[in-house]
Write an enzyme that holds these catalytic residues in place. Structure first.
Site, PDB file in Angstrom:
ATOM      1  N   PRO A   2       0.606  -1.286   0.150  1.00 26.50           N
ATOM      2  CA  PRO A   2       0.092   0.070  -0.112  1.00 26.50           C
ATOM      3  C   PRO A   2       1.162   1.448  -0.101  1.00 26.50           C
ATOM      4  O   PRO A   2       2.254   1.170   0.716  1.00 26.50           O
ATOM      5  CB  PRO A   2      -0.770  -0.325   1.242  1.00 26.50           C
ATOM      6  N   GLU A   3       0.876   2.302  -0.231  1.00 25.32           N
ATOM      7  CA  GLU A   3       1.040   3.137  -0.758  1.00 25.32           C
ATOM      8  C   GLU A   3       0.238   4.531  -0.262  1.00 25.32           C
ATOM      9  O   GLU A   3      -0.542   4.310   0.303  1.00 25.32           O
ATOM     10  CB  GLU A   3       1.424   3.610  -2.026  1.00 25.32           C
ATOM     11  N   LYS A  61       3.055   6.678   5.387  1.00 36.16           N
ATOM     12  CA  LYS A  61       2.344   5.523   5.336  1.00 36.16           C
ATOM     13  C   LYS A  61       1.703   5.119   6.922  1.00 36.16           C
ATOM     14  O   LYS A  61       1.045   3.834   6.833  1.00 36.16           O
ATOM     15  CB  LYS A  61       2.415   3.959   4.728  1.00 36.16           C
ATOM     16  N   HIS A  96      -6.537 -14.920   7.357  1.00 40.14           N
ATOM     17  CA  HIS A  96      -5.490 -14.534   8.675  1.00 40.14           C
ATOM     18  C   HIS A  96      -5.451 -12.924   8.966  1.00 40.14           C
ATOM     19  O   HIS A  96      -4.657 -12.101   8.903  1.00 40.14           O
ATOM     20  CB  HIS A  96      -4.201 -13.635   7.112  1.00 40.14           C
ATOM     21  N   ARG A 117       0.875 -11.268   5.336  1.00 36.28           N
ATOM     22  CA  ARG A 117       2.440 -11.371   5.458  1.00 36.28           C
ATOM     23  C   ARG A 117       3.306 -10.938   6.553  1.00 36.28           C
ATOM     24  O   ARG A 117       4.173 -10.900   7.141  1.00 36.28           O
ATOM     25  CB  ARG A 117       2.994 -10.987   4.687  1.00 36.28           C
ATOM     26  N   ARG A 163      22.240  17.432   1.267  1.00 40.15           N
ATOM     27  CA  ARG A 163      22.576  16.225   1.382  1.00 40.15           C
ATOM     28  C   ARG A 163      22.700  15.950   0.093  1.00 40.15           C
ATOM     29  O   ARG A 163      23.612  15.840  -1.159  1.00 40.15           O
ATOM     30  CB  ARG A 163      21.007  14.777   1.513  1.00 40.15           C
ATOM     31  N   ARG A 273      15.011  -3.003  -5.725  1.00 38.60           N
ATOM     32  CA  ARG A 273      13.598  -2.895  -5.760  1.00 38.60           C
ATOM     33  C   ARG A 273      13.990  -2.414  -7.547  1.00 38.60           C
ATOM     34  O   ARG A 273      15.137  -2.870  -8.397  1.00 38.60           O
ATOM     35  CB  ARG A 273      13.017  -0.749  -5.680  1.00 38.60           C
TER      36      ARG A 273
END
Ligand SMILES: [Zn+2]
Length: 289
Positions: A2-3, A61, A96, A117, A163, A273
């Site tokens: 989920p974003e 999130k 679950h 999960r 940075r 990723r």
């Protein structure tokens, strides 16, 4: 996974369906789902029982529900596959189901945390000092997200310039900006014609402003598309959600023509990723890290 837009949909669902309700009893069905509540599942259930839910909030999130007078909060993270469901009490348990929260009222529904999960979970925390909205101390280090009205664009640009990092790493750095996942980063970088390895110190103020604008547009579009699914009894998020598939310009489009120039899109492994980009519109920096 989920974003932010999916998590925001869940937040709106919680706001609608559980605000103002008082917790009856709590069942913890899997210890991993409360592993961030260090005192354990029994303590979690005992402390949550009797608490009154305030209005659900979100940062990146992370979701939280201030309890009682907002001196403590229920913190939730959906992880890879977590769902928060408001279900009629007589609905059969999900395979679950990890945590069940019953309410001390006659509305006939209960809140369920379902997570195949178990990377997600719920926990109880004291609120950060000087927090006005019950922000849990455990996530006080998480930066605001770009849809937050209090997000500071100028401070973000300054931090980027200072940075020694690259732009996609910065977009996924929760201490700089929260809630931007891999998909949204690739989409916003494509729109801004920026390569993911561009050093942040080289970004001009107009470019970082344009990038932030695209991040917001992509997230807002996703929210608009996903915004109808909570208008039911479900407070639901599906980690494999296809909300955005039809409007993606970069993510998942390896080998397909760039929507701007027609060049086949590429995929590169990136920090365990993938990064999707147009090799023509998004030129690599000369001194790629
Ligand atoms: Zn292109």
């Amino acid at each position: 996974m989920p974003e932010l837009p999916e998590v925001e949909v869940v937040r709106r669902g919680l706001e609608r369906w559980v605000t103002g309700r008082t917790v009856g009893d709590v069942e913890v069905l899997h210890p991993r789902a409360v592993r961030r509540h260090f005192a354990g599942g029994v303590d979690f259930a005992a402390r949550l029982a009797g608490a009154r839910f305030g209005t659900a909030m979100r940062r990146g999130k992370y979701l939280w529900v201030p309890l009682n007078d907002a001196s403590s909060s229920l913190l939730g993270h959906l992880g890879m596959s977590g769902q928060l469901l408001v279900q009629p009490q007589d609905t059969p348990d999900e395979k679950h189901l990890r945590i069940r929260i019953r309410f001390d009222d006659s509305l006939g529904t209960e809140l369920r945390f379902v997570d195949q999960r178990t990377f997600g979970g719920l926990s109880l925390h004291e609120c950060a000092a000087d927090s006005m909205d019950g922000l849990p101390d455990a996530i006080a280090h998480i930066a605001r997200d770009p849809l937050d009205p209090a997000f500071d664009d100028a401070a973000f640009h300054t931090a980027l310039r200072l940075r020694r990092t690259t732009i996609k790493r910065a977009l996924l750095d929760q201490s700089l900006i929260s809630g931007v996942g891999n998909i949204y980063a690739d989409e916003a970088l494509w729109r801004t014609k920026l390569h993911y390895d561009r050093p942040t110190a080289t970004l001009t103020r107009p470019t970082s402003a344009e990038l932030l604008g695209h991040v917001r547009d992509v997230m807002t579009a996703a929210l608009d598309q996903g915004g109808t699914s909570f208008d039911s009894l479900y407070v639901n998020v599906n980690g494999e959600s296809g909300y955005f598939d039809r409007s993606l310009d970069a993510y998942g489009r390896e080998g397909e023509p760039c929507h701007r120039c027609g060049t086949p899109m590429r995929r590169r492994p990136w920090m365990n990723r993938s990064s999707y980009f147009c090799p023509r519109c998004q030129r690599p920096p000369r001194t790629a890290s």
